[in-house]
Design a protein around this motif. Structure first.
Motif, PDB file in Angstrom:
ATOM      1  N   GLY A  51       5.856   3.023 -15.592  1.00 19.95           N
ATOM      2  CA  GLY A  51       5.186   2.803 -17.050  1.00 19.95           C
ATOM      3  C   GLY A  51       6.490   2.566 -17.832  1.00 19.95           C
ATOM      4  N   ALA A  52       7.871   3.113 -17.499  1.00 23.75           N
ATOM      5  CA  ALA A  52       8.807   3.137 -18.410  1.00 23.75           C
ATOM      6  C   ALA A  52       9.406   1.417 -18.045  1.00 23.75           C
ATOM      7  N   LEU A  53       9.375   1.071 -17.025  1.00 25.88           N
ATOM      8  CA  LEU A  53       9.808  -0.478 -16.614  1.00 25.88           C
ATOM      9  C   LEU A  53       8.827  -1.214 -17.350  1.00 25.88           C
ATOM     10  N   ALA A  54       7.456  -0.779 -17.350  1.00 30.11           N
ATOM     11  CA  ALA A  54       6.527  -1.932 -17.869  1.00 30.11           C
ATOM     12  C   ALA A  54       6.769  -1.920 -19.545  1.00 30.11           C
ATOM     13  N   ALA A  55       7.057  -0.796 -20.051  1.00 27.92           N
ATOM     14  CA  ALA A  55       7.482  -0.908 -21.515  1.00 27.92           C
ATOM     15  C   ALA A  55       8.906  -1.773 -21.786  1.00 27.92           C
ATOM     16  N   GLY A  56       9.453  -1.856 -20.781  1.00 28.41           N
ATOM     17  CA  GLY A  56      10.807  -2.334 -20.924  1.00 28.41           C
ATOM     18  C   GLY A  56      10.689  -3.878 -20.775  1.00 28.41           C
ATOM     19  N   GLU A  57       9.650  -4.245 -20.076  1.00 32.08           N
ATOM     20  CA  GLU A  57       8.987  -5.556 -20.017  1.00 32.08           C
ATOM     21  C   GLU A  57       8.656  -6.140 -21.399  1.00 32.08           C
ATOM     22  N   GLN A  58       8.066  -5.374 -22.310  1.00 34.68           N
ATOM     23  CA  GLN A  58       7.671  -5.586 -23.520  1.00 34.68           C
ATOM     24  C   GLN A  58       8.679  -5.395 -24.375  1.00 34.68           C
ATOM     25  N   GLY A  59       9.952  -5.166 -24.044  1.00 29.27           N
ATOM     26  CA  GLY A  59      11.126  -4.966 -25.131  1.00 29.27           C
ATOM     27  C   GLY A  59      11.330  -3.720 -25.667  1.00 29.27           C
ATOM     28  N   GLN A  60      10.733  -2.669 -24.867  1.00 28.12           N
ATOM     29  CA  GLN A  60      10.731  -1.289 -25.592  1.00 28.12           C
ATOM     30  C   GLN A  60      11.139  -0.421 -24.718  1.00 28.12           C
ATOM     31  N   ALA A  61      11.986   0.672 -24.998  1.00 26.73           N
ATOM     32  CA  ALA A  61      12.667   1.613 -23.966  1.00 26.73           C
ATOM     33  C   ALA A  61      13.107   3.026 -24.892  1.00 26.73           C
ATOM     34  N   SER A  62      12.970   4.157 -24.119  1.00 28.50           N
ATOM     35  CA  SER A  62      13.526   5.285 -24.728  1.00 28.50           C
ATOM     36  C   SER A  62      14.562   5.737 -23.933  1.00 28.50           C
ATOM     37  N   GLN A  63      15.529   6.865 -24.139  1.00 25.79           N
ATOM     38  CA  GLN A  63      16.343   7.349 -23.267  1.00 25.79           C
ATOM     39  C   GLN A  63      15.698   8.074 -22.318  1.00 25.79           C
ATOM     40  N   ASP A  64      15.882   7.896 -21.074  1.00 24.80           N
ATOM     41  CA  ASP A  64      14.965   8.523 -20.024  1.00 24.80           C
ATOM     42  C   ASP A  64      15.845   9.046 -18.792  1.00 24.80           C
ATOM     43  N   GLU A  65      15.998  10.502 -18.707  1.00 28.13           N
ATOM     44  CA  GLU A  65      16.828  11.064 -17.820  1.00 28.13           C
ATOM     45  C   GLU A  65      16.155  10.925 -16.280  1.00 28.13           C
ATOM     46  N   ILE A  66      14.756  10.829 -16.577  1.00 28.45           N
ATOM     47  CA  ILE A  66      14.098  10.706 -15.128  1.00 28.45           C
ATOM     48  C   ILE A  66      14.349   9.320 -14.491  1.00 28.45           C
ATOM     49  N   LEU A  67      14.369   8.302 -15.323  1.00 28.60           N
ATOM     50  CA  LEU A  67      14.617   6.900 -14.653  1.00 28.60           C
ATOM     51  C   LEU A  67      16.180   6.727 -14.476  1.00 28.60           C
ATOM     52  N   VAL A  68      17.047   7.219 -15.119  1.00 26.85           N
ATOM     53  CA  VAL A  68      18.469   6.979 -14.615  1.00 26.85           C
ATOM     54  C   VAL A  68      18.732   7.885 -13.802  1.00 26.85           C
ATOM     55  N   THR A  69      18.283   9.307 -13.306  1.00 28.40           N
ATOM     56  CA  THR A  69      18.577  10.002 -12.293  1.00 28.40           C
ATOM     57  C   THR A  69      18.028   9.522 -11.171  1.00 28.40           C
ATOM     58  N   ASN A  70      16.970   8.803 -11.133  1.00 31.75           N
ATOM     59  CA  ASN A  70      16.317   8.276  -9.793  1.00 31.75           C
ATOM     60  C   ASN A  70      17.200   6.954  -9.551  1.00 31.75           C
ATOM     61  N   MET A  71      17.543   6.169 -10.389  1.00 30.47           N
ATOM     62  CA  MET A  71      18.618   5.082 -10.192  1.00 30.47           C
ATOM     63  C   MET A  71      19.662   5.801  -9.326  1.00 30.47           C
ATOM     64  N   ILE A  72      20.376   6.937  -9.763  1.00 31.26           N
ATOM     65  CA  ILE A  72      21.543   7.331  -9.071  1.00 31.26           C
ATOM     66  C   ILE A  72      21.151   7.934  -7.723  1.00 31.26           C
ATOM     67  N   TRP A  73      19.747   8.504  -7.623  1.00 28.91           N
ATOM     68  CA  TRP A  73      19.493   8.779  -6.341  1.00 28.91           C
ATOM     69  C   TRP A  73      19.406   7.780  -5.236  1.00 28.91           C
ATOM     70  N   ALA A  74      18.609   6.465  -5.816  1.00 29.64           N
ATOM     71  CA  ALA A  74      18.368   5.589  -4.961  1.00 29.64           C
ATOM     72  C   ALA A  74      19.777   4.983  -4.435  1.00 29.64           C
ATOM     73  N   ILE A  75      20.953   5.002  -4.999  1.00 31.83           N
ATOM     74  CA  ILE A  75      22.108   4.505  -4.493  1.00 31.83           C
ATOM     75  C   ILE A  75      22.220   5.695  -3.327  1.00 31.83           C
ATOM     76  N   ASP A  76      22.351   6.965  -3.674  1.00 30.41           N
ATOM     77  CA  ASP A  76      22.698   7.956  -2.733  1.00 30.41           C
ATOM     78  C   ASP A  76      21.697   7.708  -1.337  1.00 30.41           C
ATOM     79  N   TYR A  77      20.312   7.474  -1.407  1.00 30.89           N
ATOM     80  CA  TYR A  77      19.515   7.285  -0.304  1.00 30.89           C
ATOM     81  C   TYR A  77      19.326   5.908   0.174  1.00 30.89           C
ATOM     82  N   ARG A  78      20.340   4.984  -0.422  1.00 30.27           N
ATOM     83  CA  ARG A  78      20.720   3.530   0.107  1.00 30.27           C
ATOM     84  C   ARG A  78      19.371   2.626   0.014  1.00 30.27           C
ATOM     85  N   ASP A  79      18.633   2.727  -1.205  1.00 28.41           N
ATOM     86  CA  ASP A  79      17.834   1.953  -1.363  1.00 28.41           C
ATOM     87  C   ASP A  79      18.267   1.006  -2.637  1.00 28.41           C
ATOM     88  N   PHE A  80      19.011  -0.009  -2.421  1.00 25.59           N
ATOM     89  CA  PHE A  80      19.794  -0.743  -3.273  1.00 25.59           C
ATOM     90  C   PHE A  80      18.871  -1.638  -3.995  1.00 25.59           C
TER      91      PHE A  80
END
Length: 256
Positions: free
Chosen positions: A83-112
């Motif tokens: 949902g957050a990414l879909a909002a981004g496609e419409q040019g909208q976003a909020s600060q999002d610790e959930i999304l940012v943390t999952n980005m970090i995790w994805a690097i850690d578990y190698r889903d680049f």
């Protein structure tokens, strides 16, 4: 297990969260979803779950054991993130610790691929990393992926490295951090040259020499950015390879 209705609700409210704030990419870090909205309440609830997951991870000392835990934990947040990414496609976003943390995790578990997908949103809207990180998002993404590539090259593709470079192009970061990216790309191009198959559909027009030349370009750039990045022997080796390729007669050519 989260019900289909609950998952849809998370995705919808994440989409709504961006619409509650100013539209478009910003130069300042955007605010989090407002606490007095349904989207804000959903975000707050998921943040509680996220912090509980972070606490569980902190209790595990083994990094090797933590990474599969992160991959499993990430499943809880996929609908909100969609949902957050879909909002981004419409040019909208909020600060999002959930999304940012999952980005970090994805690097850690190698889903680049997933990490870079999230990073594009993070960088577009200038989202901040959690306070415990002392690098900006662009530096973090570029350097972390490069370091994995330099240590475990089989886990990162050349295309992913090039995406990381393009995604962070122009972003401010220490020269040694960007040098690592070019070093990793240079070595990846050299491996492509070693495995070159002239019959492949995606073989470059310049053949093996094209890969080798790209390797040298990136290795030289790494050295320009950081004299101590550790590519001098790489440059010597690749330069010899280019010379040898230039001296090798092409098919159909006669030797003197």
């Amino acid at each position: 297990m989260v019900s289909p209705f609950r998952r849809h609700q998370q995705k919808t409210r994440a989409l709504q969260s961006g619409a509650l704030l100013a539209q478009g990419a910003t130069t300042a870090v955007p605010d989090e979803p407002r606490a007095d909205t349904e989207a804000g309440k959903e975000y707050a609830s998921l943040r509680v779950a996220l912090h509980e997951d972070l606490r569980k991870l902190a209790d595990v000392e083994s990094i090797e054991a933590r990474n599969p835990m992160k991959a499993e934990m990430a499943k809880l947040y996929t609908d909100w993130i969609e949902g957050a990414l879909a909002a981004g496609e419409q040019g909208q976003a909020s600060q999002d610790e959930i999304l940012v943390t999952n980005m970090i995790w994805a690097i850690d578990y190698r889903d680049f691929d997933y990490a870079l997908h999230l990073a594009a949103h993070v960088l577009k809207f200038n989202l901040a990393l959690p306070e415990r990180y002392n690098r900006n998002p662009a530096c973090f993404v570029a350097e972390e992926i490069a370091m994995v590539a330099l240590g475990q090259h089989e886990t990162v593709t050349l295309e992913q490295l090039l995406r990381a470079l393009a995604l962070t192009d122009g972003a401010d970061m220490p020269d040694p951090a960007r040098a690592k990216v070019h070093k990793a790309i240079g070595r990846a191009y050299e491996r492509c040259a070693e495995a070159f198959d002239p019959t492949a559909d995606n073989a470059p027009a310049g053949g093996k020499a094209a890969y080798t030349d790209e390797a040298l370009t990136h290795l030289m750039r790494a050295l320009e950015l950081d004299r101590n990045v550790g590519v001098k022997k790489d440059i010597e080796r690749v330069t010899r390879q280019l010379k040898a390729l230039a001296e090798t007669p092409k098919a159909g050519e006669e030797t003197a």
